[in-house]
Design a protein around this motif. Structure first.
Motif, PDB file in Angstrom:
ATOM      1  N   ARG A 107       0.818  -1.218   0.000  1.00 42.76           N
ATOM      2  CA  ARG A 107       0.000   0.000   0.000  1.00 42.76           C
ATOM      3  C   ARG A 107       0.848   1.263   0.000  1.00 42.76           C
ATOM      4  O   ARG A 107       0.329   2.374  -0.130  1.00 42.76           O
ATOM      5  N   LEU A 108       2.150   1.098   0.141  1.00 40.79           N
ATOM      6  CA  LEU A 108       3.075   2.225   0.091  1.00 40.79           C
ATOM      7  C   LEU A 108       3.838   2.152  -1.222  1.00 40.79           C
ATOM      8  O   LEU A 108       4.642   1.253  -1.439  1.00 40.79           O
ATOM      9  N   SER A 109       3.571   3.084  -2.098  1.00 39.32           N
ATOM     10  CA  SER A 109       4.091   3.076  -3.463  1.00 39.32           C
ATOM     11  C   SER A 109       5.357   3.915  -3.583  1.00 39.32           C
ATOM     12  O   SER A 109       5.514   4.939  -2.912  1.00 39.32           O
ATOM     13  N   LEU A 110       6.271   3.490  -4.475  1.00 41.44           N
ATOM     14  CA  LEU A 110       7.442   4.290  -4.792  1.00 41.44           C
ATOM     15  C   LEU A 110       7.207   5.220  -5.975  1.00 41.44           C
ATOM     16  O   LEU A 110       8.025   6.085  -6.267  1.00 41.44           O
ATOM     17  N   ASP A 111       6.093   5.051  -6.654  1.00 44.23           N
ATOM     18  CA  ASP A 111       5.784   5.826  -7.852  1.00 44.23           C
ATOM     19  C   ASP A 111       5.303   7.223  -7.465  1.00 44.23           C
ATOM     20  O   ASP A 111       4.286   7.383  -6.779  1.00 44.23           O
ATOM     21  N   LYS A 112       6.016   8.253  -7.931  1.00 47.15           N
ATOM     22  CA  LYS A 112       5.674   9.625  -7.580  1.00 47.15           C
ATOM     23  C   LYS A 112       4.305  10.058  -8.100  1.00 47.15           C
ATOM     24  O   LYS A 112       3.742  11.045  -7.624  1.00 47.15           O
ATOM     25  N   ALA A 113       3.795   9.323  -9.072  1.00 44.79           N
ATOM     26  CA  ALA A 113       2.468   9.659  -9.588  1.00 44.79           C
ATOM     27  C   ALA A 113       1.400   9.515  -8.520  1.00 44.79           C
ATOM     28  O   ALA A 113       0.301  10.082  -8.637  1.00 44.79           O
ATOM     29  N   ASN A 114       1.701   8.781  -7.471  1.00 44.30           N
ATOM     30  CA  ASN A 114       0.733   8.565  -6.395  1.00 44.30           C
ATOM     31  C   ASN A 114       0.847   9.590  -5.272  1.00 44.30           C
ATOM     32  O   ASN A 114       0.157   9.478  -4.260  1.00 44.30           O
ATOM     33  N   ALA A 115       1.723  10.574  -5.458  1.00 38.13           N
ATOM     34  CA  ALA A 115       1.870  11.621  -4.443  1.00 38.13           C
ATOM     35  C   ALA A 115       0.778  12.669  -4.596  1.00 38.13           C
ATOM     36  O   ALA A 115       0.387  13.009  -5.705  1.00 38.13           O
ATOM     37  N   LYS A 116       0.291  13.162  -3.495  1.00 36.05           N
ATOM     38  CA  LYS A 116      -0.637  14.296  -3.503  1.00 36.05           C
ATOM     39  C   LYS A 116       0.079  15.465  -2.841  1.00 36.05           C
ATOM     40  O   LYS A 116      -0.028  15.682  -1.641  1.00 36.05           O
ATOM     41  N   THR A 117       0.850  16.163  -3.632  1.00 34.69           N
ATOM     42  CA  THR A 117       1.641  17.265  -3.114  1.00 34.69           C
ATOM     43  C   THR A 117       1.897  18.245  -4.230  1.00 34.69           C
ATOM     44  O   THR A 117       1.911  17.875  -5.403  1.00 34.69           O
ATOM     45  N   SER A 118       2.120  19.473  -3.877  1.00 37.31           N
ATOM     46  CA  SER A 118       2.441  20.495  -4.867  1.00 37.31           C
ATOM     47  C   SER A 118       3.846  21.025  -4.687  1.00 37.31           C
ATOM     48  O   SER A 118       4.290  21.887  -5.428  1.00 37.31           O
ATOM     49  N   GLY A 119       4.550  20.505  -3.689  1.00 41.16           N
ATOM     50  CA  GLY A 119       5.872  21.028  -3.369  1.00 41.16           C
ATOM     51  C   GLY A 119       6.930  20.627  -4.378  1.00 41.16           C
ATOM     52  O   GLY A 119       6.875  19.563  -4.973  1.00 41.16           O
ATOM     53  N   ALA A 120       7.925  21.493  -4.554  1.00 42.88           N
ATOM     54  CA  ALA A 120       9.019  21.216  -5.476  1.00 42.88           C
ATOM     55  C   ALA A 120       9.836  20.028  -5.011  1.00 42.88           C
ATOM     56  O   ALA A 120      10.543  19.409  -5.792  1.00 42.88           O
ATOM     57  N   PHE A 125       4.635   6.645  -1.010  1.00 47.07           N
ATOM     58  CA  PHE A 125       3.381   7.399  -1.027  1.00 47.07           C
ATOM     59  C   PHE A 125       2.223   6.436  -0.764  1.00 47.07           C
ATOM     60  O   PHE A 125       2.134   5.373  -1.393  1.00 47.07           O
ATOM     61  N   ALA A 126       1.376   6.804   0.171  1.00 45.29           N
ATOM     62  CA  ALA A 126       0.259   5.934   0.549  1.00 45.29           C
ATOM     63  C   ALA A 126      -0.762   5.867  -0.581  1.00 45.29           C
ATOM     64  O   ALA A 126      -1.217   6.890  -1.085  1.00 45.29           O
ATOM     65  N   LEU A 127      -1.126   4.643  -0.968  1.00 49.92           N
ATOM     66  CA  LEU A 127      -2.132   4.445  -2.012  1.00 49.92           C
ATOM     67  C   LEU A 127      -3.542   4.588  -1.471  1.00 49.92           C
ATOM     68  O   LEU A 127      -4.498   4.766  -2.237  1.00 49.92           O
ATOM     69  N   GLU A 128      -3.675   4.514  -0.173  1.00 54.57           N
ATOM     70  CA  GLU A 128      -4.969   4.653   0.496  1.00 54.57           C
ATOM     71  C   GLU A 128      -4.706   5.137   1.906  1.00 54.57           C
ATOM     72  O   GLU A 128      -3.542   5.224   2.338  1.00 54.57           O
ATOM     73  N   ASP A 129      -5.738   5.484   2.637  1.00 54.77           N
ATOM     74  CA  ASP A 129      -5.548   5.840   4.038  1.00 54.77           C
ATOM     75  C   ASP A 129      -4.990   4.626   4.783  1.00 54.77           C
ATOM     76  O   ASP A 129      -5.548   3.526   4.710  1.00 54.77           O
ATOM     77  N   ILE A 130      -3.880   4.818   5.493  1.00 57.73           N
ATOM     78  CA  ILE A 130      -3.205   3.725   6.202  1.00 57.73           C
ATOM     79  C   ILE A 130      -3.044   4.120   7.660  1.00 57.73           C
ATOM     80  O   ILE A 130      -2.601   5.238   7.965  1.00 57.73           O
ATOM     81  N   THR A 131      -3.374   3.211   8.550  1.00 59.31           N
ATOM     82  CA  THR A 131      -3.194   3.461   9.979  1.00 59.31           C
ATOM     83  C   THR A 131      -2.003   2.655  10.485  1.00 59.31           C
ATOM     84  O   THR A 131      -1.960   1.432  10.363  1.00 59.31           O
ATOM     85  N   ALA A 146      -4.248   8.954   2.012  1.00 59.30           N
ATOM     86  CA  ALA A 146      -3.878   8.575   0.656  1.00 59.30           C
ATOM     87  C   ALA A 146      -3.091   9.704  -0.005  1.00 59.30           C
ATOM     88  O   ALA A 146      -3.480  10.874   0.086  1.00 59.30           O
ATOM     89  N   GLY A 147      -1.974   9.337  -0.636  1.00 59.08           N
ATOM     90  CA  GLY A 147      -1.107  10.333  -1.252  1.00 59.08           C
ATOM     91  C   GLY A 147      -0.073  10.911  -0.325  1.00 59.08           C
ATOM     92  O   GLY A 147       0.815  11.660  -0.757  1.00 59.08           O
ATOM     93  N   GLY A 148      -0.171  10.592   0.970  1.00 57.43           N
ATOM     94  CA  GLY A 148       0.790  11.116   1.937  1.00 57.43           C
ATOM     95  C   GLY A 148       2.188  10.567   1.708  1.00 57.43           C
ATOM     96  O   GLY A 148       2.362   9.399   1.374  1.00 57.43           O
ATOM     97  N   ARG A 149       3.178  11.411   1.913  1.00 55.74           N
ATOM     98  CA  ARG A 149       4.588  11.019   1.742  1.00 55.74           C
ATOM     99  C   ARG A 149       5.094  10.369   3.031  1.00 55.74           C
ATOM    100  O   ARG A 149       4.914  10.908   4.131  1.00 55.74           O
TER     101      ARG A 149
END
Length: 401
Positions: free
Chosen positions: A53-66, A282-288, A296-299
């Motif tokens: 559930r933790l992805s290495l693909d940056k496409a799954n990030a939800k961020t706008s930071g450089a 990057f989390a693919l879903e909400d993870i506890t 989801a999308g959290g780094r």
């Protein structure tokens, strides 16, 4: 405190101990203010390294930071940014260069390179990082890939710039990446014209004849192999020698062969790993995790250095104790376990064994507090390691004195 706090970089042991004590997961921010979750305890870190559930693909990030992507696309399509099935395809391709048989076949060449360095560059007082720990891994990985020797110095400078950024150094990093990209492009073109029996030629062949990878993947794999295969081994050797210098009785036992060098390497990887953080995910879903919800999308960063000092897994974790079970996480865990681990271990084994054989006296030449560490959260390594030595042949010391 954040991952980028100078207090943590300067004294990670104490800082991570405080974080582990309070929780297994901590929310912090990147330098740009983006949210970030850090995992600090062993059990949670090990599970997270293998969590699909933790992805290495940056496409799954939800961020706008450089900070999301510091590498240009031409160098970014590699294993540390991929999930299956692309990860599986490329890992299978590159794994051919790191089979036990091929690694074992490199032993005599690594030994020859080590002996040459210690014979021609050693002195009664020397910087061990400059004499051995840096040039050996650089020479080995460049020879494995087929990179010309006259480019070694440039690549070392580029790597240091990328792994140890300082305030306002974004321009320097971009310049280093541009130069590295141009360099690798030229080397690959040369391999197309004049292939040889090296890994880079094999990758070019896989690209051109078998269509097993794209041109971007070819460049990125070459970059990753050089980048990761060099710097981590440099600091594994340096940190292992420092461990011995700080524990003379252990060094004596290794010299007497009552303790194996392999045990020194494994304990160094636990006690002072050169790569203190796992690759960001990057989390693919909400993870506890430990009652903390990572959206989801959290780094997510997994602190290898902290997990390896967790007293829930390692009794007396701050002590340099050889013979522990090899359950450390320095090379990762799961499908992203480091392919180059056997080569790094072999280089460190030969480097340390040869160093102890060449010099019956080996001691730190400066106070411990005077040692300078690279100011980086990406790596844990010394800028220099000044030592005093006495070679086996007394005439050698006179000649060099």
């Amino acid at each position: 405190m954040t991952l980028f706090d100078h207090k943590l970089i300067e004294n990670p042991t104490a800082a991570y101990a405080r974080l582990r004590e309070s929780a297994a997961v901590h929310r912090t921010t990147t330098p740009e203010g983006e949210p970030l979750w850090v995992i600090t305890r062993y059990r949670e870190a090990r599970a997270s390294l293998a969590d699909g559930r933790l992805s290495l693909d940056k496409a799954n990030a939800k961020t706008s930071g450089a900070y999301q992507s510091s590498m240009p696309p031409e160098l970014d399509a590699h294993l540390l940014n991929m999930d299956p099935p692309d990860h599986t395809r490329l890992r299978r391709l590159i794994a051919r260069a790191f089979t036990p048989r091929r690694i074992a076949a490199l032993r005599s060449r690594i030994q020859a390179m080590t002996d040459a360095l210690l014979t021609t560059r050693a002195a009664p007082r020397m910087d061990l990082m400059d004499v051995l720990a840096t040039p050996l891994p650089m020479g080995v990985i460049c020879e494995l890939l087929g990179v010309p020797e006259d480019n070694h110095h440039n690549f070392r400078a580029w790597t240091d710039t990328l792994l140890s950024p300082t305030a306002g150094s974004a321009k320097d990093s971009r310049t280093a990446m541009r130069q590295m990209h141009q360099f690798l492009t030229e080397v690959i073109q040369a391999k197309r014209s004049h292939p040889s029996n090296d890994l880079l030629s094999a990758l070019v062949n896989a690209r051109d004849d078998h269509d097993s990878l794209s041109e971007q993947e070819l460049l990125s794999l070459a970059f990753l192999t050089l980048f990761a295969g060099y710097d981590n081994t440099v600091h594994l050797i340096g940190n292992a020698v420092l461990g011995l210098l700080l524990h003379p009785q252990v060094m004596h036992q290794v010299r007497q062969r009552t303790l194996p060098i392999e045990a020194v390497i494994e304990e160094t990887l636990r006690w002072n790993p050169p790569f203190p953080l796992g690759v960001r995910r990057f989390a693919l879903e909400d993870i506890t995790i430990d009652d903390t919800v990572i959206p989801a999308g959290g780094r997510v960063w997994i602190s290898i250095a902290s997990a390896n000092r967790d007293d829930r897994e390692f009794p007396s974790p701050d002590s340099f104790t050889l013979g522990r079970p090899s359950t450390h996480l320095a090379f990762g865990h799961g499908i992203h376990y480091c392919l180059g681990a056997p080569l790094a271990r072999l280089e460190a084994e030969i480097a340390i064994g040869s160093l102890l054989e060449h010099f019956p006296v080996l001691e730190l030449a400066v106070p411990l507090e005077d040692l300078a560490w690279w100011p980086s959260f990406h790596k844990r390594g010394l800028r220099s390691l000044p030592v005093r030595t006495r070679p086996l042949n007394p005439d050698m010391a006179v000649a060099r004195g």
